[in-house]
Design a protein around this motif. Sequence first.
Motif, PDB file in Angstrom:
ATOM      1  N   THR A  19       0.682  -1.084   0.102  1.00 27.33           N
ATOM      2  CA  THR A  19      -0.296  -0.051   0.121  1.00 27.33           C
ATOM      3  C   THR A  19       0.899   0.939  -0.037  1.00 27.33           C
ATOM      4  O   THR A  19       0.342   2.505  -0.895  1.00 27.33           O
ATOM      5  CB  THR A  19      -1.437   0.098   1.262  1.00 27.33           C
ATOM      6  N   CYS A  20       1.953   1.514   0.824  1.00 27.45           N
ATOM      7  CA  CYS A  20       3.088   2.534   0.634  1.00 27.45           C
ATOM      8  C   CYS A  20       3.965   2.599  -0.362  1.00 27.45           C
ATOM      9  O   CYS A  20       4.115   3.339  -1.049  1.00 27.45           O
ATOM     10  CB  CYS A  20       4.270   2.434   1.695  1.00 27.45           C
ATOM     11  N   PHE A  21       3.441   1.437  -1.981  1.00 35.26           N
ATOM     12  CA  PHE A  21       4.080   1.567  -2.634  1.00 35.26           C
ATOM     13  C   PHE A  21       3.647   1.972  -3.673  1.00 35.26           C
ATOM     14  O   PHE A  21       3.996   3.006  -4.350  1.00 35.26           O
ATOM     15  CB  PHE A  21       5.478   0.261  -2.847  1.00 35.26           C
ATOM     16  N   ASP A  22       1.743   1.641  -3.422  1.00 35.67           N
ATOM     17  CA  ASP A  22       1.219   1.645  -4.324  1.00 35.67           C
ATOM     18  C   ASP A  22       1.267   3.745  -4.485  1.00 35.67           C
ATOM     19  O   ASP A  22       0.807   4.261  -5.532  1.00 35.67           O
ATOM     20  CB  ASP A  22      -0.473   1.177  -4.030  1.00 35.67           C
ATOM     21  N   ALA A  23       1.308   4.403  -2.696  1.00 38.30           N
ATOM     22  CA  ALA A  23       0.625   5.537  -2.628  1.00 38.30           C
ATOM     23  C   ALA A  23       1.955   6.059  -3.651  1.00 38.30           C
ATOM     24  O   ALA A  23       1.790   7.424  -4.032  1.00 38.30           O
ATOM     25  CB  ALA A  23       0.380   5.653  -1.113  1.00 38.30           C
ATOM     26  N   LEU A  24       3.219   5.827  -2.923  1.00 40.90           N
ATOM     27  CA  LEU A  24       4.609   6.626  -4.168  1.00 40.90           C
ATOM     28  C   LEU A  24       3.943   6.583  -5.315  1.00 40.90           C
ATOM     29  O   LEU A  24       4.573   7.279  -5.611  1.00 40.90           O
ATOM     30  CB  LEU A  24       5.905   5.878  -3.510  1.00 40.90           C
ATOM     31  N   TRP A  25       3.805   5.624  -5.580  1.00 40.67           N
ATOM     32  CA  TRP A  25       3.440   5.253  -7.448  1.00 40.67           C
ATOM     33  C   TRP A  25       2.743   6.049  -7.934  1.00 40.67           C
ATOM     34  O   TRP A  25       2.913   6.594  -9.173  1.00 40.67           O
ATOM     35  CB  TRP A  25       3.609   4.077  -7.858  1.00 40.67           C
ATOM     36  N   SER A  29       2.421  10.372 -10.238  1.00 36.26           N
ATOM     37  CA  SER A  29       1.494  10.446 -11.462  1.00 36.26           C
ATOM     38  C   SER A  29       0.925  11.523 -11.893  1.00 36.26           C
ATOM     39  O   SER A  29       1.227  12.703 -10.776  1.00 36.26           O
ATOM     40  CB  SER A  29      -0.014   9.610 -11.686  1.00 36.26           C
ATOM     41  N   PRO A  30       0.582  11.617 -13.411  1.00 37.77           N
ATOM     42  CA  PRO A  30       0.482  13.190 -13.542  1.00 37.77           C
ATOM     43  C   PRO A  30      -0.708  13.744 -13.295  1.00 37.77           C
ATOM     44  O   PRO A  30      -1.057  14.906 -12.878  1.00 37.77           O
ATOM     45  CB  PRO A  30       0.165  12.986 -14.858  1.00 37.77           C
ATOM     46  N   VAL A  31      -1.587  12.970 -12.599  1.00 36.07           N
ATOM     47  CA  VAL A  31      -3.246  12.742 -12.154  1.00 36.07           C
ATOM     48  C   VAL A  31      -3.063  13.581 -10.696  1.00 36.07           C
ATOM     49  O   VAL A  31      -3.774  14.851 -10.796  1.00 36.07           O
ATOM     50  CB  VAL A  31      -3.936  11.511 -12.125  1.00 36.07           C
ATOM     51  N   SER A  47       7.555  12.990  -0.744  1.00 43.16           N
ATOM     52  CA  SER A  47       8.461  12.976   0.657  1.00 43.16           C
ATOM     53  C   SER A  47       7.907  11.944   1.787  1.00 43.16           C
ATOM     54  O   SER A  47       8.327  11.519   2.320  1.00 43.16           O
ATOM     55  CB  SER A  47       9.125  14.123   1.224  1.00 43.16           C
ATOM     56  N   GLN A  48       6.101  12.645   1.961  1.00 41.88           N
ATOM     57  CA  GLN A  48       6.367  12.151   2.490  1.00 41.88           C
ATOM     58  C   GLN A  48       6.163  10.287   2.520  1.00 41.88           C
ATOM     59  O   GLN A  48       5.930   9.151   3.580  1.00 41.88           O
ATOM     60  CB  GLN A  48       4.342  12.751   3.206  1.00 41.88           C
ATOM     61  N   LYS A  49       5.067  10.303   1.353  1.00 40.68           N
ATOM     62  CA  LYS A  49       5.415   8.812   0.734  1.00 40.68           C
ATOM     63  C   LYS A  49       6.349   7.908   1.039  1.00 40.68           C
ATOM     64  O   LYS A  49       6.827   7.013   1.267  1.00 40.68           O
ATOM     65  CB  LYS A  49       4.701   8.727  -0.940  1.00 40.68           C
ATOM     66  N   TRP A  50       7.697   8.664   1.057  1.00 41.31           N
ATOM     67  CA  TRP A  50       8.497   7.990   0.316  1.00 41.31           C
ATOM     68  C   TRP A  50       9.184   7.589   2.031  1.00 41.31           C
ATOM     69  O   TRP A  50       9.455   6.341   2.444  1.00 41.31           O
ATOM     70  CB  TRP A  50       9.758   8.897   0.319  1.00 41.31           C
TER      71      TRP A  50
END
Length: 105
Positions: A19-25, A29-31, A47-50
């Motif tokens: 879930t953390c990786f998906d949020a970072l990905w 995204s342009p969206v 940075s928060q996602k990292w």
Amino acid sequence: MSSEKEVNGVSGRRLSCSTCFDALWFCYSPVHQMQQYYRLGQLDNCSQKWNALFDCLSLKTKRSSEVQEILETREKEKTHIWTFRTQEEASSNWKEVFGHLDEIE
């Protein structure tokens, strides 16, 4: 399908960083970037996602008992979304924020 509740990537005893990786990905995204630019006037540096991903990966190196203890203490330390006030505090805050509306011009 499991009946266990998933919270912050944690499902019962298993810790999942997907879930953390998906949020970072999605953050890159342009969206998402255009939403942030429209709402805040600047792009998101993610940075928060990292930090969340690194935190999750560091938790993966610990024993499951430690992980559960850490997550429970974090949950207790979170501040509640609502702030509760006494009637006097609420009244003074209301007057501070909206008191100018009572003044006669």
